[in-house]
Scaffold this active site. Sequence first.
Site, PDB file in Angstrom:
ATOM      1  N   LYS A 187       0.870  -1.154  -0.013  1.00 39.37           N
ATOM      2  CA  LYS A 187       0.022   0.137  -0.023  1.00 39.37           C
ATOM      3  C   LYS A 187       0.971   1.109  -0.098  1.00 39.37           C
ATOM      4  CE  LYS A 187      -2.317   1.554   3.817  1.00 39.37           C
ATOM      5  NZ  LYS A 187      -3.519   1.637   4.792  1.00 39.37           N
ATOM      6  N   SER A 189      -4.329   3.607 -16.970  1.00 37.84           N
ATOM      7  CA  SER A 189      -3.760   3.066 -15.867  1.00 37.84           C
ATOM      8  C   SER A 189      -3.239   4.298 -14.717  1.00 37.84           C
ATOM      9  CB  SER A 189      -2.406   2.293 -16.269  1.00 37.84           C
ATOM     10  OG  SER A 189      -1.569   3.160 -16.789  1.00 37.84           O
ATOM     11  N   THR A 209      -7.309  -0.597 -11.694  1.00 39.30           N
ATOM     12  CA  THR A 209      -6.458  -0.474 -12.818  1.00 39.30           C
ATOM     13  C   THR A 209      -5.083  -1.307 -12.669  1.00 39.30           C
ATOM     14  OG1 THR A 209      -5.699   1.096 -14.525  1.00 39.30           O
ATOM     15  CG2 THR A 209      -5.241   1.817 -12.199  1.00 39.30           C
ATOM     16  N   TYR A 210      -4.097  -0.538 -13.419  1.00 40.49           N
ATOM     17  CA  TYR A 210      -2.720  -1.500 -12.971  1.00 40.49           C
ATOM     18  C   TYR A 210      -1.707  -0.554 -13.100  1.00 40.49           C
ATOM     19  CZ  TYR A 210      -2.104  -0.582 -18.251  1.00 40.49           C
ATOM     20  OH  TYR A 210      -2.054   0.099 -19.495  1.00 40.49           O
ATOM     21  N   ALA A 252      -9.394   6.653 -19.048  1.00 44.83           N
ATOM     22  CA  ALA A 252     -10.556   6.954 -18.292  1.00 44.83           C
ATOM     23  C   ALA A 252     -10.436   7.146 -17.200  1.00 44.83           C
ATOM     24  CB  ALA A 252     -11.321   5.708 -18.651  1.00 44.83           C
ATOM     25  N   ALA A 253      -9.315   6.627 -16.374  1.00 48.82           N
ATOM     26  CA  ALA A 253      -9.190   6.773 -14.848  1.00 48.82           C
ATOM     27  C   ALA A 253      -8.881   8.316 -14.601  1.00 48.82           C
ATOM     28  CB  ALA A 253      -7.971   5.918 -14.326  1.00 48.82           C
TER      29      ALA A 253
END
Length: 126
Positions: free
Chosen positions: A9, A25, A57-58, A74-75
């Site tokens: 995290k 992404s 996402t990645y 789009a993110a």
Amino acid sequence: MQLELLKGKIHRARLTACDVDYEGSLEIDIDYLNAAGILPYEKILVVNATNGNRLETYAIPGPAGSGTFCLNGAAAHRGAVGDIVTIMCFAYFTEEESKTHLPKVVVLDENNTIVAKRLGRQDISI
């Protein structure tokens, strides 16, 4: 039985850019990815504390030392420069492995400087 647990995290990162005209992404400075144990192109959950949005996402590795956190495609509609986000990745563990697993946690300040590194809730040296 397999259990899905937090693996790594990055807490309280500030978005540095948003680029709608990219494939998609979240681009993240590779130094932060390494510190949190998040692999390039690994699936991530991004939680935006500023506006409440969440997205999967990645992670795309950004240049080391750049401090980059850039939402793409789009993110990019899910955040704005300066928004505070938490980035998490998860992994599957056996029940036995889950008893000793501790996630890598990196905490950032308002300048995206690492102020703490933890295994689980235990501080480790920066």
